[in-house]
Each structure stands twice: as structure tokens, then as C-alpha cells.
Design a protein around this motif. Sequence first.
Motif, PDB file in Angstrom:
ATOM      1  N   VAL A  74       0.844  -1.185   0.000  1.00 36.02           N
ATOM      2  CA  VAL A  74       0.000   0.000   0.000  1.00 36.02           C
ATOM      3  C   VAL A  74       0.886   1.245   0.000  1.00 36.02           C
ATOM      4  O   VAL A  74       1.774   1.388   0.829  1.00 36.02           O
ATOM      5  CB  VAL A  74      -0.930   0.015   1.240  1.00 36.02           C
ATOM      6  CG1 VAL A  74      -1.838   1.233   1.224  1.00 36.02           C
ATOM      7  CG2 VAL A  74      -1.757  -1.251   1.292  1.00 36.02           C
ATOM      8  N   VAL A  75       0.619   2.143  -0.953  1.00 38.20           N
ATOM      9  CA  VAL A  75       1.333   3.421  -1.024  1.00 38.20           C
ATOM     10  C   VAL A  75       0.392   4.489  -0.492  1.00 38.20           C
ATOM     11  O   VAL A  75      -0.793   4.495  -0.828  1.00 38.20           O
ATOM     12  CB  VAL A  75       1.739   3.738  -2.485  1.00 38.20           C
ATOM     13  CG1 VAL A  75       2.107   5.183  -2.653  1.00 38.20           C
ATOM     14  CG2 VAL A  75       2.896   2.859  -2.900  1.00 38.20           C
ATOM     15  N   VAL A  76       0.908   5.351   0.385  1.00 28.04           N
ATOM     16  CA  VAL A  76       0.056   6.399   0.953  1.00 28.04           C
ATOM     17  C   VAL A  76       0.422   7.769   0.405  1.00 28.04           C
ATOM     18  O   VAL A  76       1.588   8.080   0.196  1.00 28.04           O
ATOM     19  CB  VAL A  76       0.111   6.415   2.504  1.00 28.04           C
ATOM     20  CG1 VAL A  76      -0.509   5.176   3.082  1.00 28.04           C
ATOM     21  CG2 VAL A  76       1.520   6.584   3.004  1.00 28.04           C
ATOM     22  N   VAL A  77      -0.613   8.580   0.155  1.00 28.76           N
ATOM     23  CA  VAL A  77      -0.436   9.956  -0.302  1.00 28.76           C
ATOM     24  C   VAL A  77      -1.336  10.819   0.567  1.00 28.76           C
ATOM     25  O   VAL A  77      -2.502  10.475   0.806  1.00 28.76           O
ATOM     26  CB  VAL A  77      -0.836  10.113  -1.788  1.00 28.76           C
ATOM     27  CG1 VAL A  77      -0.699  11.549  -2.228  1.00 28.76           C
ATOM     28  CG2 VAL A  77       0.011   9.226  -2.661  1.00 28.76           C
ATOM     29  N   ASN A  78      -0.790  11.916   1.073  1.00 25.17           N
ATOM     30  CA  ASN A  78      -1.576  12.807   1.919  1.00 25.17           C
ATOM     31  C   ASN A  78      -2.302  13.857   1.092  1.00 25.17           C
ATOM     32  O   ASN A  78      -1.842  14.251   0.019  1.00 25.17           O
ATOM     33  CB  ASN A  78      -0.673  13.492   2.946  1.00 25.17           C
ATOM     34  CG  ASN A  78      -0.306  12.561   4.075  1.00 25.17           C
ATOM     35  OD1 ASN A  78      -1.173  11.995   4.734  1.00 25.17           O
ATOM     36  ND2 ASN A  78       0.981  12.363   4.287  1.00 25.17           N
ATOM     37  N   LEU A 113      -4.562   9.690   2.604  1.00 22.78           N
ATOM     38  CA  LEU A 113      -4.676  10.047   4.023  1.00 22.78           C
ATOM     39  C   LEU A 113      -4.981  11.532   4.175  1.00 22.78           C
ATOM     40  O   LEU A 113      -4.732  12.323   3.266  1.00 22.78           O
ATOM     41  CB  LEU A 113      -3.380   9.693   4.756  1.00 22.78           C
ATOM     42  CG  LEU A 113      -2.944   8.226   4.714  1.00 22.78           C
ATOM     43  CD1 LEU A 113      -1.646   8.039   5.485  1.00 22.78           C
ATOM     44  CD2 LEU A 113      -4.014   7.320   5.288  1.00 22.78           C
ATOM     45  N   GLY A 114      -5.465  11.905   5.345  1.00 21.38           N
ATOM     46  CA  GLY A 114      -5.947  13.264   5.550  1.00 21.38           C
ATOM     47  C   GLY A 114      -4.987  14.252   6.181  1.00 21.38           C
ATOM     48  O   GLY A 114      -5.422  15.220   6.797  1.00 21.38           O
ATOM     49  N   ASP A 115      -3.679  14.051   6.054  1.00 22.01           N
ATOM     50  CA  ASP A 115      -2.724  14.999   6.625  1.00 22.01           C
ATOM     51  C   ASP A 115      -2.600  16.213   5.714  1.00 22.01           C
ATOM     52  O   ASP A 115      -2.411  16.070   4.514  1.00 22.01           O
ATOM     53  CB  ASP A 115      -1.361  14.318   6.805  1.00 22.01           C
ATOM     54  CG  ASP A 115      -0.395  15.158   7.626  1.00 22.01           C
ATOM     55  OD1 ASP A 115      -0.872  15.944   8.462  1.00 22.01           O
ATOM     56  OD2 ASP A 115       0.820  15.031   7.412  1.00 22.01           O
ATOM     57  N   GLY A 116      -2.693  17.402   6.270  1.00 23.15           N
ATOM     58  CA  GLY A 116      -2.604  18.633   5.478  1.00 23.15           C
ATOM     59  C   GLY A 116      -3.990  19.164   5.144  1.00 23.15           C
ATOM     60  O   GLY A 116      -5.008  18.611   5.556  1.00 23.15           O
ATOM     61  N   ARG A 128      -8.286   3.333  -1.432  1.00 26.17           N
ATOM     62  CA  ARG A 128      -8.795   3.536  -0.069  1.00 26.17           C
ATOM     63  C   ARG A 128      -8.683   5.001   0.312  1.00 26.17           C
ATOM     64  O   ARG A 128      -7.773   5.694  -0.128  1.00 26.17           O
ATOM     65  CB  ARG A 128      -7.987   2.708   0.936  1.00 26.17           C
ATOM     66  CG  ARG A 128      -8.070   1.216   0.721  1.00 26.17           C
ATOM     67  CD  ARG A 128      -7.151   0.502   1.686  1.00 26.17           C
ATOM     68  NE  ARG A 128      -7.138  -0.935   1.443  1.00 26.17           N
ATOM     69  CZ  ARG A 128      -6.278  -1.760   1.987  1.00 26.17           C
ATOM     70  NH1 ARG A 128      -5.338  -1.307   2.815  1.00 26.17           N
ATOM     71  NH2 ARG A 128      -6.308  -3.053   1.736  1.00 26.17           N
ATOM     72  N   PHE A 129      -9.589   5.440   1.174  1.00 27.01           N
ATOM     73  CA  PHE A 129      -9.570   6.816   1.689  1.00 27.01           C
ATOM     74  C   PHE A 129      -9.789   6.768   3.196  1.00 27.01           C
ATOM     75  O   PHE A 129     -10.676   6.062   3.663  1.00 27.01           O
ATOM     76  CB  PHE A 129     -10.689   7.659   1.052  1.00 27.01           C
ATOM     77  CG  PHE A 129     -10.508   7.890  -0.427  1.00 27.01           C
ATOM     78  CD1 PHE A 129      -9.847   9.021  -0.883  1.00 27.01           C
ATOM     79  CD2 PHE A 129     -10.994   6.979  -1.359  1.00 27.01           C
ATOM     80  CE1 PHE A 129      -9.673   9.242  -2.244  1.00 27.01           C
ATOM     81  CE2 PHE A 129     -10.827   7.188  -2.715  1.00 27.01           C
ATOM     82  CZ  PHE A 129     -10.165   8.324  -3.156  1.00 27.01           C
ATOM     83  N   SER A 130      -8.976   7.518   3.946  1.00 27.03           N
ATOM     84  CA  SER A 130      -9.195   7.581   5.389  1.00 27.03           C
ATOM     85  C   SER A 130     -10.400   8.484   5.636  1.00 27.03           C
ATOM     86  O   SER A 130     -10.795   9.272   4.769  1.00 27.03           O
ATOM     87  CB  SER A 130      -7.959   8.130   6.102  1.00 27.03           C
ATOM     88  OG  SER A 130      -7.769   9.487   5.778  1.00 27.03           O
ATOM     89  N   LYS A 131     -10.993   8.389   6.841  1.00 27.40           N
ATOM     90  CA  LYS A 131     -12.183   9.180   7.159  1.00 27.40           C
ATOM     91  C   LYS A 131     -11.888  10.670   7.051  1.00 27.40           C
ATOM     92  O   LYS A 131     -12.656  11.434   6.464  1.00 27.40           O
ATOM     93  CB  LYS A 131     -12.675   8.862   8.577  1.00 27.40           C
ATOM     94  CG  LYS A 131     -13.431   7.572   8.682  1.00 27.40           C
ATOM     95  CD  LYS A 131     -13.923   7.350  10.098  1.00 27.40           C
ATOM     96  CE  LYS A 131     -14.582   5.987  10.247  1.00 27.40           C
ATOM     97  NZ  LYS A 131     -14.955   5.712  11.649  1.00 27.40           N
ATOM     98  N   SER A 132     -10.733  11.080   7.604  1.00 24.83           N
ATOM     99  CA  SER A 132     -10.384  12.510   7.581  1.00 24.83           C
ATOM    100  C   SER A 132     -10.141  12.993   6.154  1.00 24.83           C
ATOM    101  O   SER A 132     -10.512  14.114   5.791  1.00 24.83           O
ATOM    102  CB  SER A 132      -9.157  12.781   8.451  1.00 24.83           C
ATOM    103  OG  SER A 132      -8.055  12.028   7.997  1.00 24.83           O
TER     104      SER A 132
END
Length: 169
Positions: A74-78, A113-116, A128-132
Motif C-alpha cells: 500500500v502506497v500512501v499519499v496525503n 490520508l488526511g494529513d494537510g 482507499r480513503f481515510s475518514k479525515s
Amino acid sequence: MILDDVHRGIQKNKKRKRIGRGPGSGHGKTSGRGHKGQGSRAGNSSHPTFAGGSMPMVRRVPKRGFNNRFADTVVVVNVGQIDAAFDAGEEVTLEALAAKNLAKGRFDLLKVLGDGELTKKLKISGHRFSKSAAEKIEKAGGEMVVLPGKTPVAEKQREARAKKKAAKS
């Protein structure tokens, strides 16, 4: 120093070692195998990790935990990274992220992800998407496109059986 000294003695194509061609060659008689012993015999092949009877390095190194070889990468992008890299109204796809060096290398799934902060209206594709992240995308007036992941083998087999059954009847 003479400038052409640097390359003197360097050959582009190295000749292969010709063994068993007499004592003058330096690799005659025993042909680099030495005298007697397992390594001198024909048909000898030892395991690459064999360390002469002492405990092999592979077995000496401590192993901790469980390593799942079949797990998805899994690769994550904010959201903040996406906001900085893309202009308003643009479509954020896997190819676009790879082009902007946000999703590098080989991976199975992309998670946002929801950082920023997200200040632009964007259409973002991801597995996939985080809740934030979902909240921030909707708040900015953007759109989320959920991509399908890899289909599990069991599911493919189930579908194949169903097709076969339908074909018979």
C-alpha cells in the motif's frame, strides 16, 4: 602522471580462464580444484549458503515476527501533498500521481490520508480513503473515485464456477 596511464592494462573483453591446459598456464594438472577432497571430485555441487560445516549465516541471523509475502503493498499519499502538486479542477489518477512523483515504484493499493489541508476542488482516484481525507475532499467540494483492488483468487474461482454452471444449464 601520464594521462593514458589510467587506462593502461584495462581490456574491454576479459578472456575466460582456460583450465587444464598444462603446467605453463598456471591452471593445469588439478585445474584449480586442489588435491583430493569433495571439491576436487566430478559432480560436486555444494549449496550456496553452505559455510564449511559451521552454522550458515542465514540460520545465524535472528528472525522476528511474521513476514507475509502475499500482503498487498500500500502506497500512501496525503491530501496536503495532492493540494500542493495539483491545480484546481484537475483529475488525480494513479498515472498523474506517478508523473508528479507522489506514488513511486510498484504497489497494489493507493490510500489517500488526511494529513494537510485541501483548498482546491479535485477529482481524486484511489483504492482507499481515510475518514479525515474523505471529509476534507467533500468539504473542498471535490469528488472521490474508489478504484477496485486486486480480485482474490477465491472470488475468481467462484465466478468461474458460476459461469460454468450457467453455461451447462
